[in-house]
Design an enzyme around this catalytic site. Structure first.
Site, PDB file in Angstrom:
ATOM      1  CG  ASP A 144      31.825  43.087  42.764  1.00 37.06           C
ATOM      2  OD1 ASP A 144      31.790  43.888  43.275  1.00 37.06           O
ATOM      3  OD2 ASP A 144      33.362  42.382  42.022  1.00 37.06           O
ATOM      4  NE  ARG A 159      41.462  48.263  46.329  1.00 39.71           N
ATOM      5  CZ  ARG A 159      42.361  48.553  46.149  1.00 39.71           C
ATOM      6  NH1 ARG A 159      43.950  47.832  46.604  1.00 39.71           N
ATOM      7  NH2 ARG A 159      42.653  49.509  45.135  1.00 39.71           N
ATOM      8  CB  CYS A 189      40.054  40.620  46.402  1.00 40.83           C
ATOM      9  SG  CYS A 189      39.002  39.932  47.528  1.00 40.83           S
ATOM     10  NE  ARG A 225      37.876  40.706  53.205  1.00 47.09           N
ATOM     11  CZ  ARG A 225      38.232  41.385  51.916  1.00 47.09           C
ATOM     12  NH1 ARG A 225      39.253  40.279  50.860  1.00 47.09           N
ATOM     13  NH2 ARG A 225      38.073  42.352  51.380  1.00 47.09           N
ATOM     14  CE  LYS A 281      32.792  42.840  49.929  1.00 47.61           C
ATOM     15  NZ  LYS A 281      34.054  43.717  49.731  1.00 47.61           N
ATOM     16  CG  ASN A 282      31.777  46.166  47.764  1.00 44.19           C
ATOM     17  OD1 ASN A 282      32.390  45.504  48.899  1.00 44.19           O
ATOM     18  ND2 ASN A 282      31.737  45.632  46.408  1.00 44.19           N
ATOM     19  NE  ARG A 315      41.223  45.522  44.647  1.00 41.71           N
ATOM     20  CZ  ARG A 315      40.711  44.771  44.659  1.00 41.71           C
ATOM     21  NH1 ARG A 315      41.103  44.118  45.557  1.00 41.71           N
ATOM     22  NH2 ARG A 315      39.348  45.213  45.196  1.00 41.71           N
ATOM     23  N   PRO A 316      46.180  49.310  41.244  1.00 39.80           N
ATOM     24  CG  PRO A 316      45.214  50.683  38.611  1.00 39.80           C
ATOM     25  CD  PRO A 316      45.288  49.299  39.982  1.00 39.80           C
ATOM     26  CB  ILE A 317      45.003  54.254  44.775  1.00 43.97           C
ATOM     27  CG1 ILE A 317      46.871  54.358  45.424  1.00 43.97           C
ATOM     28  CG2 ILE A 317      45.141  52.789  46.030  1.00 43.97           C
ATOM     29  CD1 ILE A 317      47.578  54.722  46.885  1.00 43.97           C
ATOM     30  CG  ASP A 318      45.898  55.589  38.541  1.00 37.21           C
ATOM     31  OD1 ASP A 318      46.076  54.697  39.019  1.00 37.21           O
ATOM     32  OD2 ASP A 318      45.818  56.786  37.824  1.00 37.21           O
ATOM     33  CD  GLN A 319      42.172  58.211  37.723  1.00 43.96           C
ATOM     34  OE1 GLN A 319      41.236  58.549  37.432  1.00 43.96           O
ATOM     35  NE2 GLN A 319      43.498  58.016  37.375  1.00 43.96           N
TER      36      GLN A 319
HETATM   37  C1  EPZ Z   1      35.414  48.025  44.303  1.00 44.05           C
HETATM   38  O1  EPZ Z   1      36.672  47.389  44.066  1.00 44.05           O
HETATM   39  C2  EPZ Z   1      34.972  47.012  44.777  1.00 44.05           C
HETATM   40  N1  EPZ Z   1      35.611  46.437  46.693  1.00 44.05           N
HETATM   41  C3  EPZ Z   1      35.073  45.373  44.241  1.00 44.05           C
HETATM   42  O2  EPZ Z   1      34.464  44.432  44.705  1.00 44.05           O
HETATM   43  C4  EPZ Z   1      34.389  45.651  42.748  1.00 44.05           C
HETATM   44  O3  EPZ Z   1      35.213  44.410  41.812  1.00 44.05           O
HETATM   45  C5  EPZ Z   1      34.888  47.254  42.087  1.00 44.05           C
HETATM   46  O4  EPZ Z   1      34.856  48.035  42.993  1.00 44.05           O
HETATM   47  C6  EPZ Z   1      33.906  47.086  40.774  1.00 44.05           C
HETATM   48  O5  EPZ Z   1      33.522  47.237  40.823  1.00 44.05           O
HETATM   49  C7  EPZ Z   1      34.629  47.448  47.442  1.00 44.05           C
HETATM   50  O6  EPZ Z   1      33.872  48.357  47.277  1.00 44.05           O
HETATM   51  C8  EPZ Z   1      35.155  47.172  48.977  1.00 44.05           C
HETATM   52  P1  EPZ Z   1      37.709  50.134  41.278  1.00 44.05           P
HETATM   53  P2  EPZ Z   1      37.597  48.881  43.274  1.00 44.05           P
HETATM   54  O7  EPZ Z   1      38.223  51.373  42.019  1.00 44.05           O
HETATM   55  O8  EPZ Z   1      37.332  50.154  43.548  1.00 44.05           O
HETATM   56  C9  EPZ Z   1      41.074  50.777  38.191  1.00 44.05           C
HETATM   57  C10 EPZ Z   1      33.622  42.738  45.996  1.00 44.05           C
HETATM   58  O9  EPZ Z   1      34.670  41.041  44.658  1.00 44.05           O
HETATM   59  N2  EPZ Z   1      41.261  51.719  38.693  1.00 44.05           N
HETATM   60  O10 EPZ Z   1      36.488  50.662  41.189  1.00 44.05           O
HETATM   61  O11 EPZ Z   1      38.890  48.256  44.408  1.00 44.05           O
HETATM   62  C11 EPZ Z   1      40.963  49.217  38.623  1.00 44.05           C
HETATM   63  O12 EPZ Z   1      42.389  48.992  38.885  1.00 44.05           O
HETATM   64  C12 EPZ Z   1      35.283  43.338  45.182  1.00 44.05           C
HETATM   65  O13 EPZ Z   1      33.391  43.149  46.453  1.00 44.05           O
HETATM   66  C13 EPZ Z   1      42.630  52.453  37.974  1.00 44.05           C
HETATM   67  O14 EPZ Z   1      43.646  52.481  37.252  1.00 44.05           O
HETATM   68  O15 EPZ Z   1      37.469  49.168  42.271  1.00 44.05           O
HETATM   69  C14 EPZ Z   1      39.510  48.649  38.063  1.00 44.05           C
HETATM   70  O16 EPZ Z   1      40.304  47.803  36.982  1.00 44.05           O
HETATM   71  C15 EPZ Z   1      36.343  42.966  44.324  1.00 44.05           C
HETATM   72  N3  EPZ Z   1      42.886  53.503  39.371  1.00 44.05           N
HETATM   73  C16 EPZ Z   1      39.406  49.479  37.958  1.00 44.05           C
HETATM   74  O17 EPZ Z   1      39.669  50.794  37.984  1.00 44.05           O
HETATM   75  C17 EPZ Z   1      42.502  54.348  40.056  1.00 44.05           C
HETATM   76  O18 EPZ Z   1      43.192  54.649  41.759  1.00 44.05           O
HETATM   77  C18 EPZ Z   1      37.571  49.821  38.652  1.00 44.05           C
HETATM   78  O19 EPZ Z   1      38.112  49.792  39.809  1.00 44.05           O
HETATM   79  C19 EPZ Z   1      41.572  52.814  41.336  1.00 44.05           C
HETATM   80  C20 EPZ Z   1      40.927  51.773  39.638  1.00 44.05           C
END
Ligand code: EPZ
Length: 435
Positions: free
Chosen positions: A310, A96, A120, A403, A22-23, A125-129
């Site tokens: 996950d 997402r 989810c 999903r 999926k991812n 779930r910030p997007i600052d990065q």
């Molecule tokens: C992806 O989410 C997956 N979703 C999530 O899977 C998974 O839990 C996650 O990666 C971690 O492996 C998809 O791929 C669609 P991250 P993503 O950016 O990309 C922080 C599932 O069940 N962060 O790796 O949103 C964030 O808050 C789903 O399939 C920032 O601070 O996760 C978290 O603490 C649920 N700033 C950590 O990083 C940012 O700009 C990891 O988030 C982005 C993230």
């Protein structure tokens, strides 16, 4: 509305075929927007997130031709960005991964607009990065009014070096997609290393990009002017496989989990072995057996190759019936993603959450109840608990589960589980017990 009805307590036996990841799919489909020509994707998971993204591409003018249930041919040659139909936003708000459209649109058109993503709901779930990386590539980013709008000054992004402050799957993916056609060289440091990151890089390279280092913590990209068509087969889903492995651990039995890459499952297999579950690795399958008592363990989720976040809810569900005390610590999501705990407690689980950890005290057995899927993996956790529990478990809000899991009911039924998907009669309250 539909729900699952599970008569638990039956060991699982037989073989289950794992679907495409999926991812990986939710990153590769938006990335296909950058391809001039026909892009054939094979081993796509048949899940609602895939459908949603293909619909979004259709709204943008892509030609989408489903060859069969898991193969699609996409032609985005004539995609335009001038008209972004309003009805598209209902879809981009649902998932997402819609925010990967930013990287793809910027990489293709030098401009982008989409809604804030859905997905989810386990808190912030910030997007600052993402913003940091795309800004470094020369995009002007605006996040306001529920929309994300971006534009590259003179129409093309410029390669640069980016150091991510936090290991982020999403930010790594978005920046990689955008940088694939940026001018010059991009180096991204402190990137995520998940299997689906490598899968996206392999997809981009098969379409003519030049991405190196995926799977390590540094990715180096030489921008190309445009991507050409081609064929790509997605990897199998590490988390779907882990979910079935956890289900065998919980319900007992012996199952061959086929069409997997055992290397991607190493952390899960190792933890299950600690729990007194047998896991035997083949070339493209694992054999999972459990007939003795489970052992308690402690686990902490970390970015790949650590224990996957996950799989956290699913493993907590298994540990509910492991004699002794286990501690499950969430090391990736700041807000813990423990919403499933309340649902497991309805089934007799003894779990208390404190800060980033769930403290599980094993009980002899769980008892069926009416529970909800609070999010995708929380839903998988209550299904696993229901398969192991005595009596009847009803799982509501199953759209979350659908999903991310292809044919979950069919696959579990083929393993001997008594699970069915039933319509909730409209004239009765949703929590009416089917008896
Ligand atoms: C992806 O989410 C997956 N979703 C999530 O899977 C998974 O839990 C996650 O990666 C971690 O492996 C998809 O791929 C669609 P991250 P993503 O950016 O990309 C922080 C599932 O069940 N962060 O790796 O949103 C964030 O808050 C789903 O399939 C920032 O601070 O996760 C978290 O603490 C649920 N700033 C950590 O990083 C940012 O700009 C990891 O988030 C982005 C993230």
């Amino acid at each position: 509305m539909e729900k699952y009805v599970i008569h638990g307590g039956k060991p699982l036996r037989g073989s289950v075929e794992i679907s495409g990841a999926k991812n990986a799919a939710v990153a590769i489909i938006p990335a296909a927007l950058m391809v001039h020509g026909v892009c054939r994707l094979e081993n796509l998971p048949e899940i609602s997130d895939t459908d949603t993204l293909l619909h979004i591409l259709t709204y943008l003018g892509a030609k989408v031709n489903m060859i069969n249930r898991t193969t699609v041919e996409l032609d985005c040659t004539h995609v335009q960005m001038d008209i972004l139909p309003e009805r598209m936003w209902a879809l981009t708000r649902k998932i997402r991964a819609s925010y990967y459209l930013i990287g793809a649109m910027l990489g293709r058109f030098g401009k982008a607009r989409t809604t804030m993503p859905g997905g989810c709901n386990f808190g912030l779930r910030p997007i600052d990065q993402h913003i940091k990386g795309l800004t470094a590539l020369g995009a002007e980013m605006d996040v306001s009014g529920g929309f994300i709008t971006a534009s590259a000054g003179d129409g093309r992004l410029k390669g640069t070096t980016i150091y991510l402050d936090k290991v982020s799957v999403g930010a790594t993916i978005n920046i990689m997609i955008a940088a694939a056609t940026a001018e010059g060289r991009t180096v991204i440091e402190n990137v995520a290393r998940e299997p689906h990151i490598v899968d996206l890089a392999n997809f981009l390279n098969s379409m003519g990009a030049d991405v190196r280092g995926a799977g390590t913590d540094v990715i180096k990209i030489r921008g190309v002017s445009q991507l050409h068509g081609g064929t790509y087969t997605l990897i199998p889903d590490q988390i779907e496989a882990g979910t079935y492995m956890a289900a065998v651990a919980a319900a007992g039995g012996a199952v061959r989990v086929s069409n997997v890459i055992p290397k991607h499952l190493e952390c899960i297999s190792s933890k299950l072995r600690e729990m007194n579950v047998e896991v035997e690795e083949g070339d493209d399958y694992v054999l999972v057996r459990r007939d003795g008592p489970l052992h308690q363990v402690n686990l902490k989720t970390m970015p790949y190759p650590g224990f996957p976040t996950d799989m956290q809810p699913q493993m907590a569900a298994v540990l509910c019936c492991a004699p002794g005390d286990s501690i499950v610590t969430e090391g990736v999501w700041a807000n813990g993603r423990f919403r499933y705990v309340g649902e497991l407690k309805k089934m007799g689980a003894q779990i208390e959450v404190e800060d980033q950890s769930a403290f599980v005290h094993g009980v002899d057995h769980l008892t069926g109840a009416v529970v909800k899927a609070c999010d995708l993996r929380a839903g998988a956790a209550v299904v696993i608990a229901g398969l192991a529990a005595g009596g009847v478990t009803e799982v509501e809000d199953i759209t979350y589960i659908e999903r991310g899991y292809q044919d979950l009911v069919g696959k579990f039924r083929a393993l001997g589980a008594d699970i069915q998907c039933v319509q909730i009669p409209e004239d009765r309250p949703a929590n009416w017990n089917a008896g």
